[in-house]
Enzyme design. Structure first.
Site, short mmCIF file in Angstrom:
data_model
loop_
_atom_site.label_atom_id
_atom_site.label_comp_id
_atom_site.label_asym_id
_atom_site.label_seq_id
_atom_site.Cartn_x
_atom_site.Cartn_y
_atom_site.Cartn_z
N ASN A 1 37.64 27.37 38.32
CA ASN A 1 36.96 27.55 39.82
C ASN A 1 36.24 28.76 39.66
O ASN A 1 36.58 29.73 39.21
CB ASN A 1 37.93 27.49 41.05
CG ASN A 1 38.50 28.76 41.35
OD1 ASN A 1 37.79 29.64 42.12
ND2 ASN A 1 39.75 29.05 40.75
N PHE B 1 35.73 33.68 46.69
CA PHE B 1 36.54 33.94 48.12
C PHE B 1 35.70 33.50 49.20
O PHE B 1 35.08 34.28 50.31
CB PHE B 1 36.50 35.64 48.18
CG PHE B 1 37.50 36.48 47.63
CD1 PHE B 1 38.67 35.59 46.77
CD2 PHE B 1 37.44 37.68 47.14
CE1 PHE B 1 39.57 36.57 45.91
CE2 PHE B 1 38.47 38.49 46.49
CZ PHE B 1 39.41 37.85 45.77
N SER C 1 40.95 38.17 41.18
CA SER C 1 39.99 37.19 41.11
C SER C 1 38.88 37.54 39.95
O SER C 1 38.28 38.77 40.14
CB SER C 1 39.31 36.89 42.60
OG SER C 1 38.55 35.92 42.32
N ASN D 1 36.09 36.04 39.98
CA ASN D 1 35.03 35.38 40.83
C ASN D 1 34.26 36.10 41.74
O ASN D 1 33.07 36.05 42.39
CB ASN D 1 35.03 34.04 41.36
CG ASN D 1 35.80 33.19 40.17
OD1 ASN D 1 35.16 33.21 39.15
ND2 ASN D 1 36.94 32.50 40.75
N THR D 2 34.57 37.73 41.89
CA THR D 2 33.84 38.79 42.83
C THR D 2 33.67 39.60 41.57
O THR D 2 34.57 40.36 41.16
CB THR D 2 34.83 39.06 43.55
OG1 THR D 2 35.05 38.14 44.71
CG2 THR D 2 34.16 40.16 44.61
N LYS E 1 48.64 41.25 43.24
CA LYS E 1 48.67 40.12 42.25
C LYS E 1 47.49 40.28 40.93
O LYS E 1 46.52 40.90 41.29
CB LYS E 1 48.01 38.87 43.01
CG LYS E 1 47.80 37.65 42.12
CD LYS E 1 47.56 36.27 43.22
CE LYS E 1 47.47 35.13 42.21
NZ LYS E 1 47.25 33.90 42.89
N ASN F 1 46.80 35.53 38.09
CA ASN F 1 45.84 34.71 38.49
C ASN F 1 45.12 33.79 37.70
O ASN F 1 45.85 33.74 36.54
CB ASN F 1 44.95 35.60 39.08
CG ASN F 1 43.90 35.30 40.32
OD1 ASN F 1 43.46 34.05 40.48
ND2 ASN F 1 43.89 35.88 41.32
C1 LIG Z 1 40.51 26.43 43.31
C2 LIG Z 1 41.33 27.64 43.13
C3 LIG Z 1 41.20 28.64 43.92
C4 LIG Z 1 41.90 29.66 43.87
N1 LIG Z 1 41.72 30.76 45.00
C5 LIG Z 1 42.36 31.90 44.84
C6 LIG Z 1 42.25 33.23 45.91
O1 LIG Z 1 41.74 32.90 46.76
N2 LIG Z 1 43.27 33.98 45.59
C7 LIG Z 1 44.18 33.97 44.64
O2 LIG Z 1 44.94 35.21 44.58
N3 LIG Z 1 44.20 33.20 43.77
C8 LIG Z 1 43.38 32.11 43.87
N4 LIG Z 1 43.60 31.09 42.89
C9 LIG Z 1 44.81 31.36 41.78
C10 LIG Z 1 45.96 30.48 42.13
O3 LIG Z 1 46.62 31.29 43.41
C11 LIG Z 1 46.77 30.69 41.05
O4 LIG Z 1 47.07 32.08 40.71
C12 LIG Z 1 46.32 30.12 39.75
O5 LIG Z 1 45.64 28.86 39.94
C13 LIG Z 1 47.39 29.81 38.48
O6 LIG Z 1 48.41 28.86 38.92
P1 LIG Z 1 48.36 27.39 38.67
O7 LIG Z 1 48.07 27.16 37.18
O8 LIG Z 1 49.58 26.89 39.17
O9 LIG Z 1 47.04 26.83 39.43
C14 LIG Z 1 42.93 29.66 43.14
C15 LIG Z 1 43.16 28.75 42.20
C16 LIG Z 1 42.34 27.71 42.07
C17 LIG Z 1 42.65 26.50 41.26
#
Ligand SMILES: Cc1cc2nc3c(=O)[nH]c(=O)nc-3n(C[C@H](O)[C@H](O)[C@H](O)COP(=O)(O)O)c2cc1C
Length: 356
Positions: free
Chosen positions: A117, A121, A182, A184-185, A218, A247
């Site tokens: 992704n 934000f 993140s 992505n910022t 985080k 993350n």
């Molecule tokens: C589509 C998507 C959006 C995410 N948005 C955020 C976010 O806004 N803030 C954040 O701290 N982590 C965000 N994450 C990260 C997740 O909270 C997590 O740290 C990461 O996906 C790893 O866990 P997983 O393998 O179980 O998905 C996002 C992950 C995905 C897949």
């Protein structure tokens, strides 16, 4: 990673239909559907007692939580709690609403059980979520809904954005997560660097008061050993209550799906090893002084249990929910309790870190 049993849940039949559609569209429908249901959540009290623990002064009835990013705008935290999560993290919420990056920005890598992704934000802003969160808190004061806060992309002072997030969202949150990881910022992860992180945590502490809930930080999984040491020292010095590791990653372990080369953060099964390694690094560095929350690639009870034994007090998941559906939450929760009992642990706390 353990091989999961064949998935015979209802979700396994619905999944091919959902996966035939655009990922972000399905995501938005799902949240809308969940939000449209009545908030008829009653905090579950049927978790196995062995799963309950106190972390950062909060009582978590189960260590299995929903990771940030799925319910960014806090539209349906009670529905996720009702799915059997012991806690839910909403956000990332920024002070001002912002649209995020251009679409498409969310990709399923089905053959890899992964997601890439670069949402950036996208969210409706902190104020819009406040009422819902405050209502939930009044109705179910024991429910643990954490609020993950970030900075606006175009902000002239990103550190001030975090301070504002703490002041504004603190009263409505069981805990706050300062998200500096993140990918992505642009430039956001730079806030993990020593001097910038010290300045950020000082600004956060300057607005903290007796009513501010515990503050978690985080971090990214893409950290060098010296960075782990620096972050650990600062987190201890600045009295941060817990670390969330981690993350999404910018690295690309070998992937086979056609979207493998999309830019953005990678999550899901291929993140597993890296997230586990970083968790162990932080466990060694923090020496058990700071509670750790493990996230990244967890998709079964064996993996959840391994993270706890490696030092995590709590775990979170996101991507596995997309691949395995809501029944996974109960499977992991029950599987964890069974593993604790089988190994003779009366309480999860006794198992935290025994392998490191
Ligand atoms: C589509 C998507 C959006 C995410 N948005 C955020 C976010 O806004 N803030 C954040 O701290 N982590 C965000 N994450 C990260 C997740 O909270 C997590 O740290 C990461 O996906 C790893 O866990 P997983 O393998 O179980 O998905 C996002 C992950 C995905 C897949």
């Amino acid at each position: 990673m353990a091989v999961s049993a064949p998935d015979m849940s209802l979700y396994s039949f619905v999944r091919p239909l959902l996966f035939a559609l655009d990922a972000e569209t399905v995501h938005n429908w799902t949240i809308r559907l969940l939000a449209s249901k009545n908030a008829d959540y009653i905090p579950p009290d049927d978790f196995d007692d062995a799963l309950a623990s106190e972390v950062a002064g909060l009582r978590f009835p189960s260590p299995v939580g929903l990771a940030a990013g799925l319910d960014k705008n806090a539209r349906a935290p009670w529905q996720f709690l009702g799915m059997g999560f012991g806690f839910v993290e909403v956000g990332t919420l920024t002070p001002l609403p912002q649209p995020g990056n251009p679409k498409p920005r969310l990709f399923r890598l089905a053959q890899d059980e992964a997601i890439i992704n670069r949402m950036g934000f996208n969210n409706a802003g902190q104020t819009a979520a406040l009422d819902r969160l405050a209502r939930l808190r009044r109705a179910y004061p024991k429910a643990i809904v954490g609020v993950n806060i970030g900075a606006n992309k175009d902000s002239a002072d990103r550190i001030a954005d975090y301070a504002q997030g703490v002041a504004r969202m603190g009263p409505a949150a069981a805990y706050l997560t300062v998200n500096v990881s993140s990918p992505n910022t642009p430039g956001l992860r730079g806030l993990q660097d020593g001097a910038a992180l010290a300045e950020l945590l000082d600004a956060v502490n300057a607005v903290r008061n007796a009513k501010t809930p515990p503050i978690f930080l985080k971090v990214a999984p893409d950290l060098e050993p010296e960075e782990v040491e620096t972050i650990t020292a600062l987190v201890i010095e600045k009295k941060i209550d817990a670390l969330i590791v981690a993350n999404t990653t910018l690295s690309r372990p070998s992937l086979i799906s056609r979207h493998a080369n999309e830019s953005g953060g990678l999550s899901g099964a291929p993140l597993n090893d890296l997230a586990m390694q970083r968790l162990k690094d932080f466990r060694m560095a923090t020496k058990g002084k700071i509670p750790l929350v493990a996230v990244g690639g967890i998709d079964n009870a064996d993996e959840a249990y391994a993270r706890i034994r490696a030092g995590a007090s709590l775990i979170q998941l996101y991507s596995a929910l997309i691949y395995h559906g809501p029944s996974l939450v109960g499977l992991i929760t029950q599987g964890l309790a069974a593993r604790l009992h089988a190994d003779g642990f009366a309480h999860i706390k006794e198992a935290v870190g025994v392998d490191v």
